[in-house]
Scaffold this motif. Structure first.
Motif, PDB file in Angstrom:
ATOM      1  N   PRO A 140      49.033 -43.415  35.124  1.00 16.58           N
ATOM      2  CA  PRO A 140      49.523 -43.659  36.485  1.00 16.58           C
ATOM      3  C   PRO A 140      49.101 -42.582  37.477  1.00 16.58           C
ATOM      4  N   ILE A 141      49.100 -41.314  37.037  1.00 13.89           N
ATOM      5  CA  ILE A 141      48.787 -40.199  37.926  1.00 13.89           C
ATOM      6  C   ILE A 141      47.470 -39.578  37.499  1.00 13.89           C
ATOM      7  N   GLY A 184      52.249 -40.091  30.576  1.00 12.09           N
ATOM      8  CA  GLY A 184      51.982 -41.518  30.592  1.00 12.09           C
ATOM      9  C   GLY A 184      53.114 -42.300  31.239  1.00 12.09           C
ATOM     10  N   PRO A 185      52.968 -43.622  31.343  1.00 13.30           N
ATOM     11  CA  PRO A 185      53.977 -44.459  32.005  1.00 13.30           C
ATOM     12  C   PRO A 185      55.367 -44.345  31.393  1.00 13.30           C
ATOM     13  N   VAL A 231      55.072 -40.139  41.539  1.00 15.00           N
ATOM     14  CA  VAL A 231      55.619 -41.471  41.275  1.00 15.00           C
ATOM     15  C   VAL A 231      56.164 -42.070  42.572  1.00 15.00           C
ATOM     16  N   GLY A 232      56.803 -41.233  43.404  1.00 15.99           N
ATOM     17  CA  GLY A 232      57.288 -41.704  44.690  1.00 15.99           C
ATOM     18  C   GLY A 232      56.163 -42.269  45.543  1.00 15.99           C
ATOM     19  N   THR A 233      55.003 -41.599  45.520  1.00 14.77           N
ATOM     20  CA  THR A 233      53.842 -42.089  46.269  1.00 14.77           C
ATOM     21  C   THR A 233      53.359 -43.421  45.714  1.00 14.77           C
ATOM     22  N   LEU A 234      53.390 -43.547  44.379  1.00 17.57           N
ATOM     23  CA  LEU A 234      52.928 -44.778  43.739  1.00 17.57           C
ATOM     24  C   LEU A 234      53.776 -45.992  44.126  1.00 17.57           C
ATOM     25  N   ILE A 248      50.525 -50.728  38.378  1.00 14.25           N
ATOM     26  CA  ILE A 248      50.575 -50.684  39.843  1.00 14.25           C
ATOM     27  C   ILE A 248      49.291 -50.184  40.495  1.00 14.25           C
ATOM     28  N   LYS A 249      48.577 -49.264  39.855  1.00 15.65           N
ATOM     29  CA  LYS A 249      47.360 -48.734  40.480  1.00 15.65           C
ATOM     30  C   LYS A 249      46.285 -49.793  40.653  1.00 15.65           C
ATOM     31  N   ASP A 250      46.264 -50.764  39.735  1.00 20.47           N
ATOM     32  CA  ASP A 250      45.221 -51.790  39.778  1.00 20.47           C
ATOM     33  C   ASP A 250      45.740 -53.140  40.261  1.00 20.47           C
ATOM     34  N   HIS A 251      47.017 -53.176  40.649  1.00 18.24           N
ATOM     35  CA  HIS A 251      47.597 -54.452  41.039  1.00 18.24           C
ATOM     36  C   HIS A 251      47.192 -54.788  42.477  1.00 18.24           C
ATOM     37  N   PRO A 252      46.811 -56.040  42.754  1.00 20.43           N
ATOM     38  CA  PRO A 252      46.431 -56.420  44.123  1.00 20.43           C
ATOM     39  C   PRO A 252      47.578 -56.180  45.104  1.00 20.43           C
TER      40      PRO A 252
END
Length: 337
Positions: free
Chosen positions: A2-3, A9-10, A53-56, A316-320
């Motif tokens: 994620p980061i 990891g997640p 994580v807050g930014t994500l 989430i990083k790759d989710h449209p």
């Protein structure tokens, strides 16, 4: 991961978030637990992970905000939060979580603001059309003259006033509380028999409206024989001064009689405050509002928060971006079937 450039990891990140914001464990206590297992993690490193994580999840929080406000029945309340502020030496700043509850879809949004001024809900409700359910706090009176907003007040708050007045004049307070209990009896009957909103409205018009008329008569009678500044006198004046707004719920079947669902959403915050005491900064308070919003919505939809957040951080990083709402807690089971 994620980061970027991060070994966490997640599942570890989700564990930290759930432990802090669901189980109310301060980070330093979590690190002490890790240390017993000979796992050494620096506190500053974990704080960096929390910030990342807050930014994500900012986009996810924004999507939840849109969903919460997309209703015509909204409960609102606020609760205090101590926040460290570099401009206030030797003390903390009194900030507030403003809580918005979509009563039709069981969605909740925590929004951190540095104060309790009425400008904050005014900005948040810009363009909103529908009902708002609030207590007697003066910040909400500004909406009484807003054409597209109908204000209703909370019967639980009024009832609480008479419960408190019972130690002063039990006979008169009990007379009112007995009638208020009848109002709640109508609501209970509707729930237990799975009434539709039309049936609830009909039941309220036929049963609750006459009870309300009886309550008003009792209150006006008691007012003439009560000491104005006594607990009972204040309870009577509080209720009568908000009488029209306390009757609004009978006009529709989808409106709640009180704001208890909002207060139930706030209750975990009170538990958390006893453990972690304060937020480290205004920015940290804003991030915590995002996580409290998402985890509270998990609870409302019976979604296991650890499992949900682990999956979200994995995807989430790759989710449209245009499909970000698929990751919201209320959509979680639909997306995994």
């Amino acid at each position: 991961m994620p980061i970027d450039k991060c070994i966490a990891g997640p599942s570890l990140l989700a564990y930290l978030m759930v432990s802090k914001f669901v189980d109310h464990l301060p980070i330093h206590r979590l690190l002490q637990m890790f240390l017993r297992q000979k796992v050494v993690i620096d506190a500053a490193t974990v704080c960096g992970w929390l910030k990342a994580v807050g930014t994500l999840i900012e986009l996810l929080y924004d999507a939840l905000r849109q969903e919460v406000l997309n209703t015509h029945s909204l409960g609102i309340d606020e609760t205090p939060l101590k926040v460290l502020d570099k401009n206030k030496k030797g003390t903390t700043h009194q900030g507030y979580y403003w809580v918005y509850y979509n009563t039709l879809n069981n969605l909740v949004l925590f929004n951190y603001q540095p104060g309790r001024d009425g400008a904050f809900p005014k900005e948040k409700l810009h363009g909103y059309k529908g009902h708002i359910h609030v207590d007697g706090y003066s910040a909400y009176t500004q909406f009484e003259n807003t054409p597209d907003i109908i204000v209703s007040n909370c019967w639980a708050h009024a009832r609480r006033k008479f419960i408190d007045a019972g130690s002063f004049d039990n006979a008169k307070a009990s007379e009112v509380l007995t009638l208020i209990a009848q109002l709640y009896g109508v609501e209970k009957h509707c729930r237990e028999h799975d009434f539709t909103t039309d049936q609830i409205k009909q039941a309220r018009q036929q049963q609750s409206v006459p009870i309300l008329a009886a309550i008003q008569l009792v209150l006006k009678t008691q007012l003439t024989t009560s000491i104005p500044n006594s607990p009972l006198g204040k309870a009577i004046q509080y209720t009568l001064s908000r009488w029209q707004k306390l009757n609004v719920y009978t006009q529709e079947g989808f409106l709640p009689i009180d704001n208890n669902r909002v207060e139930n959403s706030i209750r975990p915050i009170a538990i958390g405050r006893k453990n972690w005491l304060f937020a480290g900064s205004h920015e940290a308070a804003g991030r915590s509002a995002m996580l409290y919003s998402l985890f509270a919505t998990c609870r409302l939809h019976n979604v296991e928060p650890m499992q949900w957040l682990t999956e979200v951080l994995t995807k989430i990083k790759d989710h449209p971006i245009n499909k970000i709402k698929e990751l919201l807690p209320q959509n979680y089971y639909a997306g995994t079937q």
